[in-house]
Scaffold this motif. Structure first.
Motif, PDB file in Angstrom:
ATOM      1  N   ALA A 345      -8.209   3.275   2.339  1.00  0.00           N
ATOM      2  CA  ALA A 345      -7.601   2.248   1.493  1.00  0.00           C
ATOM      3  C   ALA A 345      -6.130   2.559   1.222  1.00  0.00           C
ATOM      4  CB  ALA A 345      -8.373   2.139   0.179  1.00  0.00           C
ATOM      5  N   PHE A 346      -5.838   3.809   0.903  1.00  0.00           N
ATOM      6  CA  PHE A 346      -4.458   4.173   0.579  1.00  0.00           C
ATOM      7  C   PHE A 346      -3.591   4.261   1.832  1.00  0.00           C
ATOM      8  CE2 PHE A 346      -6.863   5.497  -3.113  1.00  0.00           C
ATOM      9  CZ  PHE A 346      -6.035   5.134  -4.170  1.00  0.00           C
ATOM     10  N   LEU A 347      -4.179   4.699   2.942  1.00  0.00           N
ATOM     11  CA  LEU A 347      -3.429   4.710   4.197  1.00  0.00           C
ATOM     12  C   LEU A 347      -3.073   3.292   4.630  1.00  0.00           C
ATOM     13  CD1 LEU A 347      -5.537   7.414   6.072  1.00  0.00           C
ATOM     14  CD2 LEU A 347      -3.152   7.677   5.347  1.00  0.00           C
ATOM     15  N   ALA A 348      -4.017   2.359   4.417  1.00  0.00           N
ATOM     16  CA  ALA A 348      -3.763   0.960   4.786  1.00  0.00           C
ATOM     17  C   ALA A 348      -2.608   0.377   3.980  1.00  0.00           C
ATOM     18  CB  ALA A 348      -5.030   0.135   4.589  1.00  0.00           C
ATOM     19  N   ASP A 349      -2.508   0.776   2.706  1.00  0.00           N
ATOM     20  CA  ASP A 349      -1.366   0.319   1.901  1.00  0.00           C
ATOM     21  C   ASP A 349      -0.050   0.715   2.557  1.00  0.00           C
ATOM     22  OD1 ASP A 349      -3.059  -0.683  -0.036  1.00  0.00           O
ATOM     23  OD2 ASP A 349      -2.895   1.072  -1.347  1.00  0.00           O
ATOM     24  N   ARG A 350      -0.021   1.915   3.103  1.00  0.00           N
ATOM     25  CA  ARG A 350       1.237   2.460   3.609  1.00  0.00           C
ATOM     26  C   ARG A 350       1.605   1.940   4.997  1.00  0.00           C
ATOM     27  NH1 ARG A 350       2.476   7.271   1.002  1.00  0.00           N
ATOM     28  NH2 ARG A 350       4.379   7.261   2.264  1.00  0.00           N
ATOM     29  N   VAL A 351       0.606   1.701   5.862  1.00  0.00           N
ATOM     30  CA  VAL A 351       0.952   1.213   7.205  1.00  0.00           C
ATOM     31  C   VAL A 351       1.247  -0.280   7.195  1.00  0.00           C
ATOM     32  CG1 VAL A 351      -0.413   3.031   8.294  1.00  0.00           C
ATOM     33  CG2 VAL A 351      -1.440   0.765   7.945  1.00  0.00           C
ATOM     34  N   GLY A 352       0.782  -0.981   6.162  1.00  0.00           N
ATOM     35  CA  GLY A 352       1.078  -2.400   6.035  1.00  0.00           C
ATOM     36  C   GLY A 352       0.334  -3.261   7.043  1.00  0.00           C
ATOM     37  N   THR A 353       0.588  -4.548   6.978  1.00  0.00           N
ATOM     38  CA  THR A 353      -0.144  -5.492   7.828  1.00  0.00           C
ATOM     39  C   THR A 353       0.234  -5.384   9.299  1.00  0.00           C
ATOM     40  OG1 THR A 353       1.509  -7.185   7.306  1.00  0.00           O
ATOM     41  CG2 THR A 353      -0.487  -7.131   5.951  1.00  0.00           C
ATOM     42  N   GLU A 354       1.330  -4.714   9.600  1.00  0.00           N
ATOM     43  CA  GLU A 354       1.712  -4.511  11.005  1.00  0.00           C
ATOM     44  C   GLU A 354       1.041  -3.277  11.603  1.00  0.00           C
ATOM     45  OE1 GLU A 354       3.568  -6.736  12.685  1.00  0.00           O
ATOM     46  OE2 GLU A 354       3.408  -7.881  10.822  1.00  0.00           O
ATOM     47  N   GLY A 355       0.418  -2.471  10.749  1.00  0.00           N
ATOM     48  CA  GLY A 355      -0.234  -1.258  11.222  1.00  0.00           C
ATOM     49  C   GLY A 355      -1.736  -1.429  11.316  1.00  0.00           C
ATOM     50  N   LEU A 356      -2.444  -0.310  11.502  1.00  0.00           N
ATOM     51  CA  LEU A 356      -3.897  -0.354  11.657  1.00  0.00           C
ATOM     52  C   LEU A 356      -4.492   0.977  11.207  1.00  0.00           C
ATOM     53  CD1 LEU A 356      -6.507  -1.719  12.751  1.00  0.00           C
ATOM     54  CD2 LEU A 356      -5.947  -0.718  14.991  1.00  0.00           C
TER      55      LEU A 356
END
Length: 488
Positions: A345-356
Motif C-alpha cells: 500500500a505504501f509503495l503504491a503511494d510512492r510509485v504513483g499511477t504510472e508505476g506498478l
C-alpha cells in the motif's frame, strides 16, 4: 571447571530428562551442573561446556556462573540443553525476571517448568539489545562469512521493562478449560492468569476467567489502533463443533462489548481452507498504520492472518522499507511474501499511477485481505501463489500480461521481500537475482535464515549496503532486520 552436584535434596522441576529423540535419556532424577555461561547464541541460550560437551543454557547471561538443571541430554547427543536454576556469580546486567511464570529460577524452585518465551526477561533492556546485536553479527559471520556492524534499535515509547507490546497472543487450553502456555520445547502446559508481554487490552478481556473446555487453542488479536479485539477459538480434536459453538457463545458473552469471537475449524488436511464460524461481531480485525512520510492506511486482517505482533512494528518497518527501497514515480516494485499488503500500500503511494507494485502472497486468506486493502489502487496487482513459482513465471514469460503470471513487458526495479522465519530459500533467491533489479530490500525476523540467503546473494554479486536491526520482541531473543542490498 564444571561439576555435577548431588541433587538428592534439590527442589527442581521433577520432569524426566529427554534425549534428542524425545525418549527418556538420563535417569529421572534431575542432573545439576555448575557451568560458566559463554557467549549468547541464536535461539536465546548461552554456550557453556561440560567435560568437552556443549551445553546450551537458557536463563543465564554471558560471564555468569550458574547451577543449571539438564533438560535434554543423551549419551550420543552432540549437545545438551539446560535451564539455569541458581546464580552463583551474577552479571551486573541481571534483574528480577519481569514475568514470574517465565522465570526459570522461581519456576524450578516451585517444582515446575517455566513457560516458553520471555527468555531474556532477566536481562536489563539495554543489554538485551547489545546481546542481540552480537548474536546477529556472529550469526551472519558464521553462516554467510560476512562481517557486518549493526546496532539494535528499540521502538519509540517501549516500556523500559520490555512489557506490554504484543498485539497478537496465542494460548493453549488445559483439560479443565483454562488458558495455558507450553513450557519451552515441551508438551507440558502451564496455566496462566496474565500475559505481561501483551498490550493492556489483552488483560482487559479477562479471558483467564472463562471456561474454554473443548478447545485446543485460543488466539487473541488486540489491535494497536484501539479497534475491537478478535478472539479466535480452535476446537480440540473430536469436539462436537455445533454444541461447542453454542457453549462458547454463552461463555464469551461475558467479554467486553464490541469484542468479536469466531470459531476456527481446521480442514481435514493442512492444505484445506479452515472454516470460520462467527459467534459474535466480525471475523476480522482492522489496523491503521501511519508512515512518518505522511500517508496512512487501514488494513483488514481476517481470522488468524499474519500481522506484525509489536504494536509499533508495522509503522517502523514501513518507514524502514520506504527508506531502503527509495521508490520513485513510475517504478515497478515486486513485494514478495506481501501478506495483507502492508508494504504494498505504501509503495503504491510512492510509485504513483504510472508505476506498478506486484504484491505476491501464497496464503489465500492473506491474499484476499490484500485485495480488499488495495481495492481501488490501480497501480497495485495482487497475485496469489508460491513466491518461487510466481518468480519462475515472470522469468519464463516476461511479456505475458500480469494477470497471466507474466510481467506485462515490465522490468522490476526493486524487490522487497519479507519471508517467513524459514527465509526465502535457494530457488527464490536465485530467481530474484535473475530478475536483475537495481536493489533488494530484505525484511527478516530470523538472523540465521537471513544469513543463509544473504550468503547466496553475496556469491551472486550483491552487497549489504545497509542493515538495520530492530528490537520488536523485547524480553525475547527474537529480532527484526531490514537490509538494503545493491549490486557490487
Amino acid at each position: 571447571m564444571t561439576t555435577i552436584r548431588d541433587t538428592s535434596n534439590v527442589d527442581v522441576a521433577r520432569q524426566p530428562v529427554h534425549g534428542a529423540s524425545g525418549t527418556a535419556g538420563l535417569p529421572e532424577m534431575p542432573q545439576i551442573l555448575e557451568l560458566e555461561a559463554g557467549p549468547m547464541a541464536h535461539g536465546g541460550h548461552c554456550v557453556a561446556r561440560h567435560e568437552g560437551r556443549v551445553v546450551f543454557v537458557r536463563h543465564a547471561i554471558p560471564g555468569e556462573v550458574v547451577r543449571a538443571v539438564v533438560t535434554e541430554a543423551g549419551e550420543g547427543a552432540r549437545f545438551w540443553r539446560a535451564d539455569a536454576v541458581e546464580v552463583l556469580h551474577g552479571s551486573e546486567f541481571r534483574r528480577t525476571h519481569q514475568w514470574k511464570l517465565a522465570d526459570s529460577l522461581r519456576a524450578h524452585a516451585a517444582g515446575r517448568l517455566p513457560v516458553g518465551g520471555a527468555e531474556y526477561g532477566h536481562i536489563v533492556l539495554p543489554h538485551q539489545r547489545r546481546l542481540k546485536a552480537q548474536v546477529f553479527r556472529d550469526t551472519v559471520a558464521r553462516i554467510a562469512g560476512l562481517q557486518l556492524e549493526v546496532h539494535v534499535t528499540g521502538a519509540p515509547g517501549d516500556d523500559p521493562s520490555g512489557l506490554h507490546w504484543r498485539t497478537r497472543n496465542a494460548f493453549a487450553v488445559t483439560p479443565t478449560g483454562r488458558l495455558a502456555m507450553h513450557a519451552h520445547r515441551s508438551t507440558v502446559l502451564v496455566p496462566v492468569r496474565n500475559m505481561p508481554l501483551g498490550v493492556p487490552g489483552l488483560d482487559a478481556l479477562k479471558l483467564w476467567e472463562l471456561d474454554f473446555t473443548g478447545l485446543s487453542r485460543v488466539d487473541v488479536a488486540t489491535p494497536a489502533s484501539g479497534e475491537s479485539a478478535l478472539v479466535l477459538l480452535t476446537p480440540a480434536d473430536g469436539a462436537d463443533v455445533s454444541q461447542l459453538g453454542g457453549r462458547m457463545h454463552r461463555q464469551t458473552s461475558r467479554l467486553p462489548e464490541g469484542t468479536s469471537v469466531a470459531l476456527i475449524v481446521p480442514g481435514e488436511t493442512p492444505n484445506d481452507r479452515p472454516e470460520i464460524h462467527r459467534l459474535r461481531g466480525r471475523t476480522w480485525t482492522q489496523e491503521t498504520v501511519a508512515s512518518v512520510r505522511g500517508s496512512e492506511h487501514a488494513f483488514r486482517i481476517t481470522g488468524d492472518g499474519f500481522w506484525q505482533v509489536h504494536r509499533s512494528a508495522p509503522s517502523m518497518l514501513v518507514d524502514a522499507v520506504l527508506a531502503a527501497a527509495d521508490p520513485q514515480p513510475g517504478q515497478v516494485i515486486a513485494d514478495l511474501y506481501a501478506g495483507a499488503g502492508l508494504f504494498s500500500a505504501f509503495l503504491a503511494d510512492r510509485v504513483g499511477t504510472e508505476g506498478l507494485v506486484l504484491s505476491v502472497e501464497a496464503a489465500p486468506g492473506a491474499s484476499r485481505d490484500a485485495r480488499r486493502n488495495l481495492h481501488g489502487v490501480t497501480q497495485a496487482a495482487v497475485l496469489n501463489g508460491m513466491t518461487d513459482r510466481v518468480l519462475g513465471g515472470w522469468l519464463s514469460k516476461p511479456d505475458q500480461p500480469v494477470a497471466d503470471c507474466g510481467l506485462g513487458g515490465h522490468s522490476v526495479d526493486t524487490v522487497v521481500l519479507d519471508p517467513p522465519r524459514a527465509g526465502a530459500g535457494k530457488t527464490a533467491v536465485e530467481r530474484i537475482h535473475r530478475l536483475d533489479p537495481e536493489r533488494i530490500v530484505y525484511v527478516s525476523c530470523d538472523p540465521a535464515s537471513f544469513a543463509r540467503d544473504l550468503g547466496l546473494l553475496s556469491q551472486a554479486g550483491w552487497t549489504a549496503a545497509k542493515v538495520d536491526v530492530y528490537d520488536l520482541y523485547p524480553d525475547t531473543h527474537h529480532m527484526e532486520s531490514v537490509a538494503l542490498l545493491t549490486k557490487s
